[in-house]
Design an enzyme around this catalytic site. Structure first.
Site, PDB file in Angstrom:
ATOM      1  N   HIS A   1       0.833  -1.210   0.000  1.00  0.00           N
ATOM      2  CA  HIS A   1       0.000   0.000   0.000  1.00  0.00           C
ATOM      3  C   HIS A   1       0.869   1.262   0.000  1.00  0.00           C
ATOM      4  CE1 HIS A   1      -3.408   2.441   0.253  1.00  0.00           C
ATOM      5  NE2 HIS A   1      -3.944   2.062   1.394  1.00  0.00           N
TER       6      HIS A   1
ATOM      7  N   ASP B   1      -9.642 -11.537 -17.086  1.00  0.00           N
ATOM      8  CA  ASP B   1      -9.659 -12.755 -17.905  1.00  0.00           C
ATOM      9  C   ASP B   1      -8.274 -12.934 -18.532  1.00  0.00           C
ATOM     10  OD1 ASP B   1     -10.020 -14.823 -19.672  1.00  0.00           O
ATOM     11  OD2 ASP B   1     -11.834 -14.002 -20.580  1.00  0.00           O
TER      12      ASP B   1
END
Length: 432
Positions: A152, A369
């Site tokens: 982060h 995908d």
């Protein structure tokens, strides 16, 4: 569920990073961000897709190609000041999971699911070690789970989501990838005074993480109940935030904490809201937050419609008066520093309950995908950071999944509060 790591290696860029790109300065936002990992899990069924060995080969080769564009992810953070883009690599683990994916999805366990990640999100390595780690999990049934942890310190969910979408593109056609923009430190310069300083730490505690699902029909009913002549229809996030805060506060009241200050912070992606707007592929931390404060008593006594209105008004005021007027030009560094100081004093103050909500809704997590279909589910996991809330899109609809983490006694008291379960389901099965 038993998970066995069978291999570990570092994936490096397919072409070495030029010496001229060997250093990327952090922005002030990056410097002030806690050194933790942001976790994400994507789940893919077996079906008629390729075997796990082919998936893993595809992930490794495409990641190597992608790191030419996302080269800082293969580096290491130095001195709280910059990324040493040294092509050290992304750590990539392979693991075998001794159960079927469908069994795990019947009643997902947030604590068990941490085993599908390459590192604990609370690990201090987020500030000095690998910036990105990946774990490819192969289930006995042929199902597959991709676990990722990104530091982060240098990436918010906007950056993480852009990386994930680019990785999926690279697996199909690397020429489709649009390289990210690394100009955040030019817009928001780092502070030399923070060089060498230890990063911000979040306190750990004995917590419980639970998953609540607001499906589209229940969420519509909640928004309808909140809407009135005085209150315009709230967003999905505003509606769920108002209900959560009210129910959590009722639990606090039952614990005898009515006079405590309660603060609810809601993260806001600043890219499209700054002047001038920044492209969506701007790399780094570019997140602000709105914060509403009341006593626990006041929250419980306030109508849901009024709470939702407060969220909307605070967000509008923040974007109009703070982002568009203060986060510009020479004022930007002073403004961010002052906000961070005030923020730190609020969350560390005694007698204050601070709830940190990170909405991940709207990011293209379900579009990842890699050539074998989209994921059937995207999830968070349990954490030791108390009072944290992560909101994610529900697969296949307009619903929201909430990952709520509270202290153990607080969560047990929440079980007794009416209102939450009228609109949410507790950890339902994942339908395929």
């Amino acid at each position: 569920m038993k998970v066995e790591v069978v291999s570990s290696e570092f994936i490096k860029p397919s072409d070495p990073t030029p010496l001229s790109l060997g250093r990327l300065d952090l922005s002030l936002f990056d410097q002030l961000t806690p050194a933790i990992y942001t976790p994400l899990l994507l789940y893919y069924p077996s079906g008629k897709t390729s075997p796990s060995v082919d998936k893993i080969r595809c992930l490794k080769s495409s990641l190597s190609l992608l790191l030419v564009h996302f080269y800082p992810l293969a580096g290491r953070i130095r001195d709280q000041l910059y990324i040493d883009c040294n092509d050290w690599g992304v750590r990539f683990l392979e693991a075998d999971v001794k159960c079927s994916l469908s069994d795990m999805l019947v009643r997902p366990q947030p604590l068990e699911m941490k085993m599908l990640l390459p590192i604990d999100m609370e690990s201090e390595e987020a500030g000095t070690g690998p910036i990105l780690l990946v774990q490819a999990n192969s289930f006995e049934c042929g199902g597959f789970a991709l676990g990722m942890c990104i530091s982060h310190k240098i990436a918010d969910m906007g950056t993480f989501g852009n990386f994930l979408a680019s990785w999926a593109d690279a697996a199909v056609d690397i020429t489709k990838v649009e390289p990210p923009l690394f100009n955040a430190s030019t817009l928001i310069p780092p502070s030399i005074h923070l060089a060498g300083m230890p990063p911000v730490e979040l306190p750990k505690a004995k917590t419980i993480t639970r998953r609540y699902v607001f499906d589209s029909s229940k969420l519509t009913a909640l928004r309808t109940r909140i809407t009135s002549k005085q209150v315009t229809p709230p967003t999905r996030v505003e509606a769920v935030s108002a209900l959560l805060w009210k129910c959590i506060s009722k639990a606090s009241l039952n614990l005898g904490l009515g006079r405590r200050k309660s603060l609810f912070s809601l993260a806001v992606n600043l890219r499209s809201r700054m002047l001038p707007p920044l492209p969506a592929n701007t790399f780094g931390n570019l997140v602000g937050s709105i914060c509403i404060g009341m006593t626990v008593d006041e929250v419980t006594e306030t109508d849901l419609s009024e709470l939702a209105r407060k969220f909307k008004e605070e967000k509008d005021s923040y974007l109009e008066n703070h982002v568009k007027k203060d986060l510009v030009g020479e004022k930007i560094t002073m403004t961010i520093s002052a906000s961070a100081k005030a923020f730190g004093e609020l969350i560390s103050g005694e007698g204050v309950d601070f709830y940190n909500c990170s909405p991940w809704c709207g990011f293209p997590l379900y579009e990842a995908d890699f050539g074998w279909g989209r994921p059937i589910w995207a999830s968070h996991v349990s954490t030791q950071f108390k009072n944290s809330i992560v909101m994610m899109d529900q697969v296949g609809g307009e619903g929201i999944e909430v990952w709520l983490t509270l202290l153990t006694d607080h969560m047990n008291e929440l079980d007794k509060v009416e209102g939450l379960m009228e609109f949410a389901s507790l950890n339902p099965s994942i339908s395929r």
